[in-house]
Write a protein that holds these residues in place. Structure first.
Motif, mmCIF file in Angstrom:
data_model
loop_
_atom_site.group_PDB
_atom_site.id
_atom_site.type_symbol
_atom_site.label_atom_id
_atom_site.label_comp_id
_atom_site.label_asym_id
_atom_site.label_seq_id
_atom_site.Cartn_x
_atom_site.Cartn_y
_atom_site.Cartn_z
ATOM 1 N N PRO A 325 1.100 -1.114 0.151
ATOM 2 C CA PRO A 325 -0.007 -0.070 0.001
ATOM 3 C C PRO A 325 0.953 1.171 0.069
ATOM 4 O O PRO A 325 2.062 1.122 0.139
ATOM 5 N N THR A 326 0.357 2.281 -0.055
ATOM 6 C CA THR A 326 0.996 3.544 -0.050
ATOM 7 C C THR A 326 0.970 4.079 1.474
ATOM 8 O O THR A 326 0.440 4.974 2.153
ATOM 9 N N ASN A 327 2.297 3.380 2.088
ATOM 10 C CA ASN A 327 2.512 3.865 3.524
ATOM 11 C C ASN A 327 3.901 4.738 3.464
ATOM 12 O O ASN A 327 4.978 4.430 2.875
ATOM 13 N N ILE A 356 8.496 14.109 -1.005
ATOM 14 C CA ILE A 356 7.773 12.832 -1.205
ATOM 15 C C ILE A 356 6.440 13.100 -2.214
ATOM 16 O O ILE A 356 5.702 14.299 -2.597
ATOM 17 N N LEU A 357 6.794 12.014 -3.099
ATOM 18 C CA LEU A 357 6.147 12.172 -4.663
ATOM 19 C C LEU A 357 5.063 10.960 -4.504
ATOM 20 O O LEU A 357 5.702 9.921 -4.482
ATOM 21 N N THR A 358 3.814 11.293 -4.733
ATOM 22 C CA THR A 358 3.000 10.133 -4.438
ATOM 23 C C THR A 358 1.737 10.269 -5.672
ATOM 24 O O THR A 358 1.170 11.491 -5.610
ATOM 25 N N ASP A 359 1.216 9.052 -5.996
ATOM 26 C CA ASP A 359 -0.049 9.403 -6.874
ATOM 27 C C ASP A 359 -1.295 9.045 -6.331
ATOM 28 O O ASP A 359 -2.486 9.124 -6.700
ATOM 29 N N GLY A 360 -1.228 8.784 -4.656
ATOM 30 C CA GLY A 360 -2.498 8.322 -4.168
ATOM 31 C C GLY A 360 -2.521 8.739 -2.825
ATOM 32 O O GLY A 360 -1.422 8.997 -2.292
ATOM 33 N N VAL A 361 -3.855 8.571 -2.390
ATOM 34 C CA VAL A 361 -3.944 9.063 -0.804
ATOM 35 C C VAL A 361 -3.116 7.952 0.000
ATOM 36 O O VAL A 361 -3.247 6.703 -0.362
ATOM 37 N N ILE A 362 -2.755 8.284 0.759
ATOM 38 C CA ILE A 362 -1.878 7.386 1.914
ATOM 39 C C ILE A 362 -2.779 6.470 2.584
ATOM 40 O O ILE A 362 -3.962 6.979 2.784
ATOM 41 N N THR A 363 -2.424 5.323 3.048
ATOM 42 C CA THR A 363 -3.021 4.332 3.714
ATOM 43 C C THR A 363 -2.756 4.010 5.129
ATOM 44 O O THR A 363 -3.300 3.396 5.843
#
Length: 471
Positions: A325-327, A356-363
């Motif tokens: 997941p996006t942790n 921090i580069l991310t494409d989704g909401v963190i989990t």
């Protein structure tokens, strides 16, 4: 491909026969060796038939990306002559990305048999022979089914609404697989749709399928429908992926990295930047990691300049499998550990900025809030850039602009250290505009930290008195 069989049939000299039967062949493989320790093959099976001592291609399956155990949706339709020996050869090839031809493909193995062997056994599994007729662990299974005289076709359309978001990044990328339940209780793949990217209410393209293929002409036969989900970033080799490396156009990750990094690097004395990734299966054992070194050197994750980070990122993508997941708590904790060591030095000369580069909401929101509250006591700031079109509403919680961020236990941050910006707001702006927005609060965050610690900036004379000169 629709005319390949007809042309091959003419070449092979087939003629009408009273013992002619139409047969469907389904193909699956297992145990295909990886290209190397860092990447999986992109398999495709080519069907050939022998005539006058020569092999002629009849048809081929689709290419399935990154799979060592593919089940192909393509069905081979062949004419079966009971009174003839029809020799078949099925070749397995690894098709390179962006090229579906065989010229640059790697040969992975082949199996030869007669069509009669497959029809009589219904299901035939044999080892794949490599060059020199050596065998490995890979095998191929061919299943045959004789068709009835029903030539009717049916056109099907499928859609879905409000699917569960099984992907850990943002919205899922669903595709549909339809299986026919056989008389013995086993399942046969009938059709696999295209993938609809980043959509929980997909509408797949309509398709035609024969009643023979769908249900063996039995209108009461049960079907199974299954929906699968892939990582929302998509296959980096696919142009739809947010990680796709275009030869002339940087993706959104690179645009954000360069825009922010080129400003920050002017304030870094050695221009060496540790770069980490999260939410991916990494070699050699392909276990999920949330804080791996992008250059795969855990002992020295630093890259030379922002250009070095870019190159490490580009080299890393083909070697990993996007997952989840996006942790982000682990990566914040990793940097906080270094910042904590610096805080306990007498001079505390280093201040850490985590991008921090991310494409989704963190989990892992609870753990992330806890990590940020802890980091607010340390010489560090956190910049988060949301890439893509996901709904980042929840990410605003981490940015203390609308209120004081608290840990799950209620402890408030000592100071605001997080800045969140969605990249889509700056998609058509200059890189300078993005950098200005995400870095606007950093100077005050640095000053706030050192003021709170009672640490005054050094003058040039302070540096000169600490230097030692050689005679």
């Amino acid at each position: 491909m629709s005319n390949i069989y007809e042309s091959a049939e003419a070449t092979l000299g087939f003629i009408s026969s009273p013992c002619l039967t139409k047969v469907e062949l389904r193909v699956a493989c297992r145990g295909i060796s990886d290209r190397d320790a860092l990447s999986k093959p992109d398999p495709c099976v080519v069907l050939k038939m022998q005539s006058h001592g020569q092999w002629f291609e009849v048809d081929r399956t689709e290419v399935i990306r990154s799979s060592s155990g593919p089940v192909f949706s393509k069905i081979f339709l062949v004419d079966y002559y009971f009174e003839e020996v029809q020799r078949l050869r099925l070749e397995l090839h690894d098709i390179s990305s962006g090229n579906n031809g065989l010229r640059d493909a790697d040969f992975l193995g082949a199996m030869e048999c007669t069509l009669g062997q497959i029809v009589s056994q219904r299901k035939l599994t044999k080892a794949l022979l490599k060059q020199g007729n050596t065998t490995g662990k890979s095998s191929i299974t061919v299943t045959a089914e004789e068709l009835s005289g029903n030539d009717d076709y049916v056109e099907l359309s499928f859609s879905a609404r409000k699917l569960d978001d099984k992907d850990f990044f943002s919205k899922s990328d669903p595709f549909l697989e339809i299986f026919r339940i056989n008389d013995d209780g086993t399942e046969s793949l009938v059709h696999r749709t295209e993938t609809v990217m980043n959509n929980l209410s997909p509408v797949w393209k309509s398709f035609k399928v024969s009643l023979n293929t769908l249900c063996s002409g039995d209108h009461e036969r049960a079907l199974k429908v299954a929906i699968d989900f892939t990582a929302s970033n998509g296959d980096p080799r696919n142009s739809c992926s947010l990680h796709y490396i275009h030869p002339y156009q940087p993706n959104e990750y690179l645009k954000a990295l360069v825009a922010v990094g080129e400003i920050c690097q002017d304030y870094d004395s050695d221009k060496m930047f540790p770069a980490f990734g999260f939410g991916a299966l990494i070699p050699p054992d392909f276990k999920v990691s949330h804080d791996f070194a992008v250059n795969f050197d855990e002992d020295n994750p630093e890259c030379a300049g922002i250009q070095g980070v870019v190159e490490a990122y580009q080299n890393c993508l083909p070697k990993i499998q996007l997952y989840g997941p996006t942790n982000i708590a682990p990566i914040i904790q990793k940097v906080a550990s270094s910042a904590s060591e610096e805080m306990h030095t007498k001079e505390a000369m280093e201040y850490f900025i985590l991008l921090i580069l991310t494409d989704g909401v963190i989990t892992d929101m609870a753990d992330t809030r806890e990590a940020i509250v802890h980091a607010s006591h340390l010489p560090m700031s956190v910049i988060i850039v949301g890439v893509g079109n996901a709904d980042f509403t929840d990410m605003q919680i981490l940015d203390g602009d609308d209120g004081i961020l608290r840990s799950p236990k209620g402890e408030p941050v000592l100071r605001d250290i997080v800045q969140f910006v969605p990249f889509k707001d700056f998609k058509h702006a200059s890189p300078a505009a993005l950098a200005k927005s995400v870095l606007a609060e950093v100077p005050n965050q640095v000053v706030d930290y050192y003021n709170a610690k009672g640490i005054k900036p050094k003058c040039i004379s302070d540096y000169e008195t600490t230097r030692t000169f050689s005679p």
